[in-house]
Design a protein around this motif. Structure first.
Motif, PDB file in Angstrom:
ATOM      1  N   ASP A 301       0.844  -1.194   0.000  1.00  0.00           N
ATOM      2  CA  ASP A 301       0.000   0.000   0.000  1.00  0.00           C
ATOM      3  C   ASP A 301       0.889   1.258   0.000  1.00  0.00           C
ATOM      4  O   ASP A 301       0.742   2.149   0.835  1.00  0.00           O
ATOM      5  N   HIS A 344      -2.299   0.075  11.799  1.00  0.00           N
ATOM      6  CA  HIS A 344      -2.157  -1.333  11.439  1.00  0.00           C
ATOM      7  C   HIS A 344      -0.697  -1.670  11.194  1.00  0.00           C
ATOM      8  O   HIS A 344       0.137  -0.775  11.069  1.00  0.00           O
ATOM      9  N   ASP A 444      -0.645   8.585  10.747  1.00  0.00           N
ATOM     10  CA  ASP A 444      -1.413   8.080   9.608  1.00  0.00           C
ATOM     11  C   ASP A 444      -2.742   7.488  10.060  1.00  0.00           C
ATOM     12  O   ASP A 444      -2.802   6.741  11.033  1.00  0.00           O
ATOM     13  N   GLU A 486      -3.268  12.922  10.366  1.00  0.00           N
ATOM     14  CA  GLU A 486      -3.900  12.713   9.053  1.00  0.00           C
ATOM     15  C   GLU A 486      -5.379  12.414   9.307  1.00  0.00           C
ATOM     16  O   GLU A 486      -5.775  11.279   9.561  1.00  0.00           O
ATOM     17  N   HIS A 553      -0.179  12.371  -2.114  1.00  0.00           N
ATOM     18  CA  HIS A 553      -0.008  11.042  -2.705  1.00  0.00           C
ATOM     19  C   HIS A 553      -1.328  10.292  -2.837  1.00  0.00           C
ATOM     20  O   HIS A 553      -1.406   9.282  -3.520  1.00  0.00           O
ATOM     21  N   ASP A 554      -2.360  10.758  -2.123  1.00  0.00           N
ATOM     22  CA  ASP A 554      -3.642  10.063  -2.149  1.00  0.00           C
ATOM     23  C   ASP A 554      -4.578  10.667  -3.191  1.00  0.00           C
ATOM     24  O   ASP A 554      -4.293  11.701  -3.788  1.00  0.00           O
TER      25      ASP A 554
HETATM   26  C1  GLC Z   1      -3.394   6.938   4.802  1.00  0.00           C
HETATM   27  C2  GLC Z   1      -2.477   7.100   3.625  1.00  0.00           C
HETATM   28  C3  GLC Z   1      -2.926   6.207   2.517  1.00  0.00           C
HETATM   29  C4  GLC Z   1      -2.968   4.779   3.000  1.00  0.00           C
HETATM   30  C5  GLC Z   1      -3.777   4.656   4.284  1.00  0.00           C
HETATM   31  C6  GLC Z   1      -3.610   3.331   4.930  1.00  0.00           C
HETATM   32  O1  GLC Z   1      -4.666   7.374   4.529  1.00  0.00           O
HETATM   33  O2  GLC Z   1      -2.439   8.430   3.234  1.00  0.00           O
HETATM   34  O3  GLC Z   1      -2.086   6.330   1.413  1.00  0.00           O
HETATM   35  O4  GLC Z   1      -3.525   3.969   2.022  1.00  0.00           O
HETATM   36  O5  GLC Z   1      -3.409   5.621   5.239  1.00  0.00           O
HETATM   37  O6  GLC Z   1      -2.460   3.304   5.719  1.00  0.00           O
END
Ligand code: GLC
Length: 799
Positions: A301, A344, A444, A486, A553-554
């Motif tokens: 991911d 996680h 995150d 985030e 990046h998202d």
């Molecule tokens: C956050 C990151 C994303 C990722 C997610 C899971 O939202 O920005 O890119 O997929 O966490 O860790």
């Protein structure tokens, strides 16, 4: 104050635009015609690599039936929006709920559990949310023990009973927590003790409340903090002291961020260090490196599935390289940010492997179940994160004959923070990274870290308790470190993560709604919602520091204030999202954007969007068509959006490549490990050859780079951009033009942003005279400001 008599029509020139055809050419820009680049890309390969065994909840089948069913409803056809188009058949956000069959197919759930749409849009205004609910006043040290777990939902009463056993938290005092004695107990240190004393009562209170007075775990926790402080090197301690003495150090207006992938930018960490001069040339003094810790290939991911929090992904370098880079950054006064992926771990993490094997004390660190009974209950209320690429929130582990909670991808196992061992060990991992020299920790997916049956498992009160404790931990062990949350949520859920002045949580948060609303504004050409959104932001305490950005990046999720949009324009959520997605994928007639959908969920009509800033602004299509007028306008659009970002209070953060207008990268379509994740569209390798052209202003890259640098320099030098300024919006008399005012210590800025592709005039009744900061020129009054297509202007009031 006025020496000029003649009334000058203020002209905000930007690029030497020829007066282009004033109305849009009714080009027939169908996606295929305009972007063969894309068309060429061989779409969807035959499903490579998806890991074989523990695929999420049985079969993440491409949902067959439900199709658009509800999505339909006419396009709002906004474009100009000047005349609030009356939506026919309003459709209300409720619609999606109607959806029939869930998806999931095999998932042992009966209900579709859409949830999603309903929750986010509920709250209207952003709220002040000074007080994020939770804890009562700390009270003395002695008190906590007596109290039978105070009021609040904080008490994890109805624990979802992770790991078969009913009370994982309590009994799970495995190894570490059980043996606090072992730690070497470094010599007492006044600095540490002073900091600890300042927070001790509150910390103990919160910890004991959350973990049912587990004193063994708490004592271990404190000894761990002491040990981490003992490990902190002199250079970092010196920085701690400096920043403690200047707690507003991160509110400086000259801070400019950039986020990048190490491999895409420079191959390795050493490579990034070599490129620091380039970053300095970009004006960057805050560098966010995307996840770089060890993560399994093909199941990473993008690095957000961490297999070892103390090891760098070997291709990128070593922990020593990271520390070396951090030292180099510190020497240059550049802050270094790293993700702390705390919700996680990867299924390859040591804890996960042991849990899978059934080793005692490890399944309690995650959410394991013998059967689907409880997971099924969760699925009723938990919204899906990746409805298409990883539907469901649980994964069946064939070898272990267990179900494990996986809110994100099947290989990302949710940690159970109801277990104090998890919190203790993850905090130690965090401090390990800060002791390597990381200044800013991006928490995150932080809203997800506490799970409670019967809830959405997002933003629960216990999340705030945990974040508050992490903030205290940082202030005790590494006070120079900042926490960046985030929180990609609707506005009302975001601000509480700042905490209160007495009990702060995160230092900084992303200004996510403003970002999404900015793109909405570009697609509709109407600034009303953006103005509404800014009014909400402006009403928040000025101490709240946001990171402002256009792209990251998202994907861009369309988390807009739909109740407001509906009330004002009759735009319902589902059709409006469809319009935005059609616009930014270039399907809407006249659109020059080139994006791709992300996690298109036909049940909810909820697709998100990917693409670089330049491609979304039309640069890619214009270059492909070799249409110089279009190109000029697309570049102007890109620059105007950046100027708008720089006008907001907070820290502006660039997405690497945007400084030279990098375009989409379609090569991920052919990559077996990436093909099904369209976020890779905007995660392409940095193109150094094109970036080389940044010094040549006759090139497109040069125009973009120099144009942006000019704005950044003005911002850094001009006090009116201070984060403590008063900020307001005003009616410019033109629905396409956003008006923003700023005032700080006697200096006033009046700014205009034209979100339409047409020439526009706008008005402010503020008295002059003014000096335009970007293009020069003076004006007595701003009652008639002319703006080029996608033009903007920064007028500074001269006393
Ligand atoms: C956050 C990151 C994303 C990722 C997610 C899971 O939202 O920005 O890119 O997929 O966490 O860790």
């Amino acid at each position: 104050m006025t020496q000029k008599k003649k009334k000058t029509a203020a002209k905000a020139a930007h690029a030497p635009a020829k007066k282009a055809a004033s109305s849009e050419k009714p080009v027939n820009v169908s996606a295929e015609a305009a972007a063969p680049v894309k068309a060429a890309a061989p779409v969807k390969e035959p499903a490579p690599v998806k890991e074989p065994a523990p695929v999420k909840t049985a079969t993440p089948v491409k949902e067959p039936a439900p199709v658009k069913a509800a999505a339909p409803v006419k396009e709002p056809a906004p474009v100009k929006t000047a005349a609030p188009v009356k939506e026919p058949a309003p459709v209300k956000t409720a619609a999606p709920v109607k959806e029939p069959a869930p998806v999931k197919a095999a998932a042992p759930v009966k209900e579709p559990a859409p949830v999603k749409a309903a929750a986010p849009m509920k709250e209207p205004a952003p709220v002040k949310t000074a007080a994020p609910v939770k804890e009562p006043a700390p009270v003395k040290a002695a008190a906590p023990m007596k109290e039978p777990a105070p009021v609040k939902a904080a008490a994890p009463v109805k624990e979802p009973a992770p790991a078969k056993a009913a009370a994982p938290a309590k009994k799970s005092t495995p190894a570490k927590a059980a043996a606090p004695v072992k730690t070497p107990a470094p010599a007492k240190d006044d600095v540490f003790e002073r900091r600890l004393a300042r927070h001790y009562d509150e910390l103990k209170w919160l910890y004991c409340e959350l973990y049912h007075n587990d004193m063994g775990a708490f004592e271990y926790f404190i000894s761990m903090l002491r040990r981490c402080w003992a490990d902190r090197k002199e250079g970092l301690r010196a920085q701690d002291a400096l920043r403690e003495a200047d707690p507003n150090w991160y509110r400086r207006r000259d801070l400019l961020g950039m986020m990048l992938y190490v491999n895409a930018f420079a191959g390795t960490l050493r490579g990034v260090e070599e490129k620091l001069p380039y970053l300095s040339e970009c004006g960057v003094n805050y560098l966010h490196l995307m996840p770089l810790l060890e993560s399994p290939k093909g199941r990473s991911d993008g690095g957000y599935a961490v297999a070892d929090f103390r090891k760098v992904q070997p291709e990128l370098g070593t922990m020593d390289d990271l520390e070396h880079l951090a030292d180099a950054c510190r020497a240059k006064g550049m802050s270094l940010c790293l993700d702390f992926v705390m919700n996680h771990t990867s299924e390859d993490h040591e804890w996960a492997r042991k849990a899978r094997a059934g080793e005692p004390g490890y399944r309690d660190r995650y959410f394991f179940y013998d059967n689907w009974d409880i997971p099924r209950e969760f699925e009723k209320t938990v919204p899906q994160v990746f409805p298409t690429t990883a539907p469901g929130s649980f994964t069946w582990l064939e070898d272990a004959q267990q179900v494990v909670m996986t809110n994100f991808y099947p290989y990302q196992w949710d940690l159970n923070y109801a277990n104090p061992t998890v919190f203790n060990d993850m905090t130690e991992n965090l401090l390990y990274l800060t002791n390597r020299g990381i200044d800013v920790i991006r928490l995150d997916a932080v809203p997800y870290i506490w799970k409670e049956l019967g809830t959405t498992c997002r933003n629960l009160p216990q999340v705030h308790t945990l974040v508050r404790m992490m903030r205290m931990v940082a202030e005790i062990v590494c006070p120079s470190v900042l926490l960046l949350g985030e929180v990609v949520m609707e506005p009302a859920k975001v601000a509480p993560y700042f905490g209160t002045p007495e009990k702060p949580e995160c230092h900084m948060l992303y200004n996510v709604t403003t970002m999404a609303t900015t793109w909405h504004t570009l697609a509709t050409g109407n600034v009303a919602l953006l103005r509404h959104q800014m009014n909400s932001v402006c009403a928040l305490p000025r101490d709240f520091l946001f990171l402002n950005y256009l792209r990251c990046h998202d994907d861009i999720g369309w988390g807009l204030d739909y109740p407001w949009l509906y009330g004002r324009f009759g735009f319902a959520e589902v059709p409006h999202k469809k319009y935005l997605n059609d616009y930014f994928t270039g399907r809407f007639p006249g659109s020059n954007s080139r994006g791709e959908l992300y996690n298109d969920d036909p049940r909810l009509g909820d697709a998100r969007l990917c693409g670089t800033t330049a491609s979304l602004c039309g640069v890619e299509a214009a270059e492909f068509e070799r249409d110089s007028t279009k190109l000029e306008r697309a570049v102007a659009c890109d620059l105007m959006l950046h100027a708008w970002m720089l006008t907001q209070s907070g820290i502006p953060v660039l997405y690497s490549g945007d400084e030279v207008g990098q375009l989409n990268d379609y090569s991920y379509h052919q990559d077996g490990e990436k093909w099904d994740d369209s976020r890779y569209l905007h995660r392409g390798n940095f193109q150094w050859d094109l970036a080389e052209m940044r010094h040549d202003e006759t090139t497109r890259q040069g125009k973009q780079f120099q144009g942006l640098r000019h704005l950044e320099e003005i911002r850094a030098a001009e006090p009116v951009f201070d984060t403590r300024a008063d900020v307001w919006t005003f009616d410019t008399g033109n629905p396409h033009v956003l008006g923003i005012g700023r005032w700080y210590q006697g200096r006033k800025l009046i700014a205009f942003f034209n979100f339409s592709r047409e020439f526009a005039s706008a008005t402010s009744w503020e008295k002059g005279p003014y000096k335009e900061l970007v293009y020069g020129g003076e004006a007595d009054a701003l009652d008639h400001v002319e703006l080029y297509p996608y033009g903007f202007a920064w007028y500074l009031h001269l006393e």
